[in-house]
Design a protein around this motif. Structure first.
Motif, PDB file in Angstrom:
ATOM      1  N   ARG A  44       2.138  69.950  46.108  1.00  0.00           N
ATOM      2  CA  ARG A  44       2.479  68.523  46.171  1.00  0.00           C
ATOM      3  C   ARG A  44       1.222  67.809  46.673  1.00  0.00           C
ATOM      4  NH1 ARG A  44       7.386  66.003  46.488  1.00  0.00           N
ATOM      5  NH2 ARG A  44       8.441  67.953  47.023  1.00  0.00           N
ATOM      6  N   PRO A  45       0.247  67.552  45.810  1.00  0.00           N
ATOM      7  CA  PRO A  45      -1.065  67.076  46.252  1.00  0.00           C
ATOM      8  C   PRO A  45      -1.012  65.694  46.887  1.00  0.00           C
ATOM      9  CG  PRO A  45      -0.844  66.855  43.886  1.00  0.00           C
ATOM     10  CD  PRO A  45       0.347  67.630  44.347  1.00  0.00           C
ATOM     11  N   HIS A  46      -1.922  65.491  47.812  1.00  0.00           N
ATOM     12  CA  HIS A  46      -2.007  64.200  48.499  1.00  0.00           C
ATOM     13  C   HIS A  46      -2.885  63.261  47.672  1.00  0.00           C
ATOM     14  CE1 HIS A  46      -1.603  61.316  51.576  1.00  0.00           C
ATOM     15  NE2 HIS A  46      -1.296  62.160  52.545  1.00  0.00           N
ATOM     16  N   THR A  47      -2.301  62.149  47.227  1.00  0.00           N
ATOM     17  CA  THR A  47      -3.017  61.228  46.350  1.00  0.00           C
ATOM     18  C   THR A  47      -3.897  60.246  47.117  1.00  0.00           C
ATOM     19  OG1 THR A  47      -1.157  59.667  46.305  1.00  0.00           O
ATOM     20  CG2 THR A  47      -1.195  61.404  44.629  1.00  0.00           C
ATOM     21  N   LYS A  48      -3.932  60.333  48.447  1.00  0.00           N
ATOM     22  CA  LYS A  48      -4.798  59.450  49.233  1.00  0.00           C
ATOM     23  C   LYS A  48      -6.256  59.639  48.871  1.00  0.00           C
ATOM     24  CE  LYS A  48      -5.529  62.651  53.081  1.00  0.00           C
ATOM     25  NZ  LYS A  48      -6.973  62.789  52.912  1.00  0.00           N
ATOM     26  N   THR A  49      -6.598  60.807  48.324  1.00  0.00           N
ATOM     27  CA  THR A  49      -7.988  61.087  47.989  1.00  0.00           C
ATOM     28  C   THR A  49      -8.437  60.293  46.766  1.00  0.00           C
ATOM     29  OG1 THR A  49      -7.923  63.293  48.942  1.00  0.00           O
ATOM     30  CG2 THR A  49      -9.630  62.877  47.303  1.00  0.00           C
ATOM     31  N   HIS A  50      -7.672  60.378  45.694  1.00  0.00           N
ATOM     32  CA  HIS A  50      -8.117  59.734  44.449  1.00  0.00           C
ATOM     33  C   HIS A  50      -7.492  58.373  44.196  1.00  0.00           C
ATOM     34  CE1 HIS A  50      -4.318  60.850  42.550  1.00  0.00           C
ATOM     35  NE2 HIS A  50      -4.510  62.114  42.923  1.00  0.00           N
ATOM     36  N   LYS A  51      -6.277  58.117  44.687  1.00  0.00           N
ATOM     37  CA  LYS A  51      -5.581  56.833  44.529  1.00  0.00           C
ATOM     38  C   LYS A  51      -5.504  56.384  43.067  1.00  0.00           C
ATOM     39  CE  LYS A  51      -6.355  54.901  49.137  1.00  0.00           C
ATOM     40  NZ  LYS A  51      -5.101  54.226  49.395  1.00  0.00           N
ATOM     41  N   TYR A  74      -9.404  68.536  47.699  1.00  0.00           N
ATOM     42  CA  TYR A  74      -9.754  69.608  46.753  1.00  0.00           C
ATOM     43  C   TYR A  74     -10.051  69.100  45.344  1.00  0.00           C
ATOM     44  CZ  TYR A  74      -5.479  69.304  44.040  1.00  0.00           C
ATOM     45  OH  TYR A  74      -4.498  68.856  43.187  1.00  0.00           O
ATOM     46  N   ILE A  75      -9.417  68.005  44.943  1.00  0.00           N
ATOM     47  CA  ILE A  75      -9.582  67.527  43.563  1.00  0.00           C
ATOM     48  C   ILE A  75     -11.008  67.033  43.321  1.00  0.00           C
ATOM     49  CG2 ILE A  75      -8.774  65.174  44.045  1.00  0.00           C
ATOM     50  CD1 ILE A  75      -7.405  65.256  41.273  1.00  0.00           C
ATOM     51  N   TYR A  76     -11.646  66.462  44.359  1.00  0.00           N
ATOM     52  CA  TYR A  76     -13.022  65.975  44.257  1.00  0.00           C
ATOM     53  C   TYR A  76     -14.009  66.868  44.997  1.00  0.00           C
ATOM     54  CZ  TYR A  76     -11.453  61.357  42.546  1.00  0.00           C
ATOM     55  OH  TYR A  76     -10.919  60.328  41.823  1.00  0.00           O
ATOM     56  N   ASN A  77     -13.617  67.284  46.212  1.00  0.00           N
ATOM     57  CA  ASN A  77     -14.518  67.931  47.170  1.00  0.00           C
ATOM     58  C   ASN A  77     -15.587  66.941  47.638  1.00  0.00           C
ATOM     59  OD1 ASN A  77     -13.496  70.656  47.538  1.00  0.00           O
ATOM     60  ND2 ASN A  77     -13.956  70.928  45.364  1.00  0.00           N
ATOM     61  N   ASP A  78     -16.304  67.305  48.691  1.00  0.00           N
ATOM     62  CA  ASP A  78     -17.327  66.437  49.276  1.00  0.00           C
ATOM     63  C   ASP A  78     -18.210  67.290  50.167  1.00  0.00           C
ATOM     64  OD1 ASP A  78     -15.712  66.867  51.545  1.00  0.00           O
ATOM     65  OD2 ASP A  78     -14.779  64.886  51.444  1.00  0.00           O
ATOM     66  N   ILE A 101     -23.687  62.844  47.092  1.00  0.00           N
ATOM     67  CA  ILE A 101     -22.373  63.420  47.362  1.00  0.00           C
ATOM     68  C   ILE A 101     -21.984  62.980  48.772  1.00  0.00           C
ATOM     69  CG2 ILE A 101     -20.974  65.512  47.460  1.00  0.00           C
ATOM     70  CD1 ILE A 101     -22.261  65.027  44.717  1.00  0.00           C
ATOM     71  N   PRO A 102     -20.941  62.161  48.929  1.00  0.00           N
ATOM     72  CA  PRO A 102     -20.580  61.652  50.256  1.00  0.00           C
ATOM     73  C   PRO A 102     -20.072  62.753  51.181  1.00  0.00           C
ATOM     74  CG  PRO A 102     -19.603  60.315  48.501  1.00  0.00           C
ATOM     75  CD  PRO A 102     -20.116  61.578  47.867  1.00  0.00           C
ATOM     76  N   ASN A 103     -20.120  62.469  52.473  1.00  0.00           N
ATOM     77  CA  ASN A 103     -19.530  63.385  53.448  1.00  0.00           C
ATOM     78  C   ASN A 103     -18.020  63.485  53.279  1.00  0.00           C
ATOM     79  OD1 ASN A 103     -21.849  64.181  54.831  1.00  0.00           O
ATOM     80  ND2 ASN A 103     -21.775  62.454  56.235  1.00  0.00           N
ATOM     81  N   HIS A 104     -17.360  62.342  53.192  1.00  0.00           N
ATOM     82  CA  HIS A 104     -15.899  62.269  53.153  1.00  0.00           C
ATOM     83  C   HIS A 104     -15.502  61.368  51.998  1.00  0.00           C
ATOM     84  CE1 HIS A 104     -11.917  61.388  55.536  1.00  0.00           C
ATOM     85  NE2 HIS A 104     -11.725  62.080  54.430  1.00  0.00           N
ATOM     86  N   ILE A 105     -15.009  61.960  50.933  1.00  0.00           N
ATOM     87  CA  ILE A 105     -14.793  61.208  49.701  1.00  0.00           C
ATOM     88  C   ILE A 105     -13.589  60.274  49.776  1.00  0.00           C
ATOM     89  CG2 ILE A 105     -13.412  63.010  48.594  1.00  0.00           C
ATOM     90  CD1 ILE A 105     -15.988  60.613  46.962  1.00  0.00           C
ATOM     91  N   CYS A 106     -12.579  60.604  50.564  1.00  0.00           N
ATOM     92  CA  CYS A 106     -11.338  59.805  50.561  1.00  0.00           C
ATOM     93  C   CYS A 106     -11.567  58.340  50.906  1.00  0.00           C
ATOM     94  CB  CYS A 106     -10.297  60.433  51.488  1.00  0.00           C
ATOM     95  SG  CYS A 106      -9.910  62.151  51.114  1.00  0.00           S
TER      96      CYS A 106
END
Length: 370
Positions: free
Chosen positions: A44-51, A240-244, A336-341
């Motif tokens: 159940r992935p967290h969509t806060k990362t990609h929105k 995980y979907i993007y990584n950083d 590549i950012p430190n924190h992508i979210c």
């Protein structure tokens, strides 16, 4: 690392620009779902990362059982992509709980709760709306942010939910191992301790006639060790979907697994040994690397020995003391950012690299903080 973002770097797109490589996304999705299937876990992935609705749709198509969101505004957007949503955040304020109850009339909605007050106000909101809200009791398993402090408190909250009537439904337990940043091969002991905490809580519930059908946990740092927490039934990784650079420097992935980057332009070389790019903290955020804060504010792909040493709102200052050469004025660099979210949440849109070219896509849930 071959710069997979070279095509976007050469395009005449306005900078700073967030670029997403869809083939890398596809690889990251396949990797996680293959692992989860192997170990009998739901995702159940967290969509806060990609929105992004588009990427949420890809996650569902790969087999995700539903989606996780942080705020109700995100849930209202992601409701178009999934009928099963988990709000992993306390819905306390009046407007939020009213909207949660309304959304629960048409969707399966679950909310993480860690207080008697939270349970009472959600029950009242659902009763007024004529809906039912699923509840996951948030259990603190070592990351002291939210969550019931002990299994006994978790039981008391679960009993309150069970006694609330049709307005609430006790669905299980939520936990977040946000304190686990050890290397993957050194996580076994702490994950076993988390599993024991869950086992104690579940046994206490069962002794009082209650069942935790869902035990929802997971994070990107622990994602591929999730099988060590035997009591959990689903995982909620987001990054995980993007990584950083947080996940790269911690050893959970390689630079080749990073699907998101910021393309920036060198706008000044007036200070010797440095350059300034058009990406400051309104693009890259001020987040330092979790494990290596001394490494600066991201990784410059074309100049791996350079260091982004300071950010102001629209300026990013890069020190090239360890490099053999400096970029030219007007040159574009890939970061590549430190924190992508939070970087994603600063953008109205992103550029998607597909097999056919580059296209623009909205960040659908950008800025939805309520």
């Amino acid at each position: 690392m071959a710069n997979r973002f070279e095509r976007a770097r050469q395009e005449l797109i306005a900078t700073p620009a967030l670029v997403i490589d869809l083939p890398t996304i596809e690889h990251n999705l396949q990797r996680l779902h293959c692992y989860a299937k192997q170990h009998g876990l739901q995702v159940r992935p967290h969509t806060k990362t990609h929105k992004s609705r588009r990427l949420a749709r890809m996650q569902i198509e790969h087999g995700s059982v539903g989606l996780t969101v942080a705020k109700l505004g995100e849930a209202e957007v992601m409701a178009a992509e999934s009928n099963d949503l988990l709000i992993a955040y306390p819905a306390i304020d009046p407007d939020r709980r009213r909207r949660v109850a309304e959304l629960a009339k048409s969707h399966t909605i679950r909310v993480a709760v860690d207080s008697s007050y939270g349970i009472s106000v959600l029950a009242a909101a659902a009763e007024a709306a004529g809906s039912t809200i699923g509840i996951l009791i948030d259990l603190n398993i070592g990351f002291p942010r939210t969550g019931a402090a002990t299994p006994k408190i978790a039981l008391e909250l679960a009993q309150q939910v069970a006694q609330a009537g049709k307005s609430l439904r006790l669905d299980g337990i939520l936990f977040y191992p946000g304190h686990v940043w050890a290397p993957a091969d050194q996580q076994a002991e702490i994950l076993t301790q988390i599993d024991q905490r869950l086992a104690e809580t579940i046994a206490l519930w069962e002794a009082h006639g209650l069942t935790a059908n869902i035990v929802s946990g997971g994070s990107t740092p622990t994602a591929f060790q999730s099988h060590m927490i035997r009591r959990q039934t689903e995982i909620r990784p987001g990054t995980y979907i993007y990584n950083d650079m947080n996940t790269v420097r911690a050893g959970y992935c390689t630079l080749d697994d990073c699907a998101a980057a910021v393309i920036a332009t060198v706008v000044s070389t007036a200070v010797p040994g440095k350059c300034v790019i058009d990406a400051g903290n309104k693009t890259l955020t001020s987040d330092r690397n979790v494990l290596q804060p001394e490494t600066g504010f991201g990784h410059v792909v074309e100049y791996p020995d350079a260091q982004i040493v300071r950010l102001s709102e629209e300026h990013g200052e890069i020190d090239f003391a360890a490099c053999d050469s400096l970029p030219q004025l007007g040159e574009r660099v890939t970061i590549i950012p430190n924190h992508i979210c939070p970087c994603v949440n600063l953008q109205n849109h992103a550029y998607l690299q597909t097999a056919d070219g580059i296209e623009q896509d909205s960040v659908d849930a950008r800025g939805l903080l309520t």
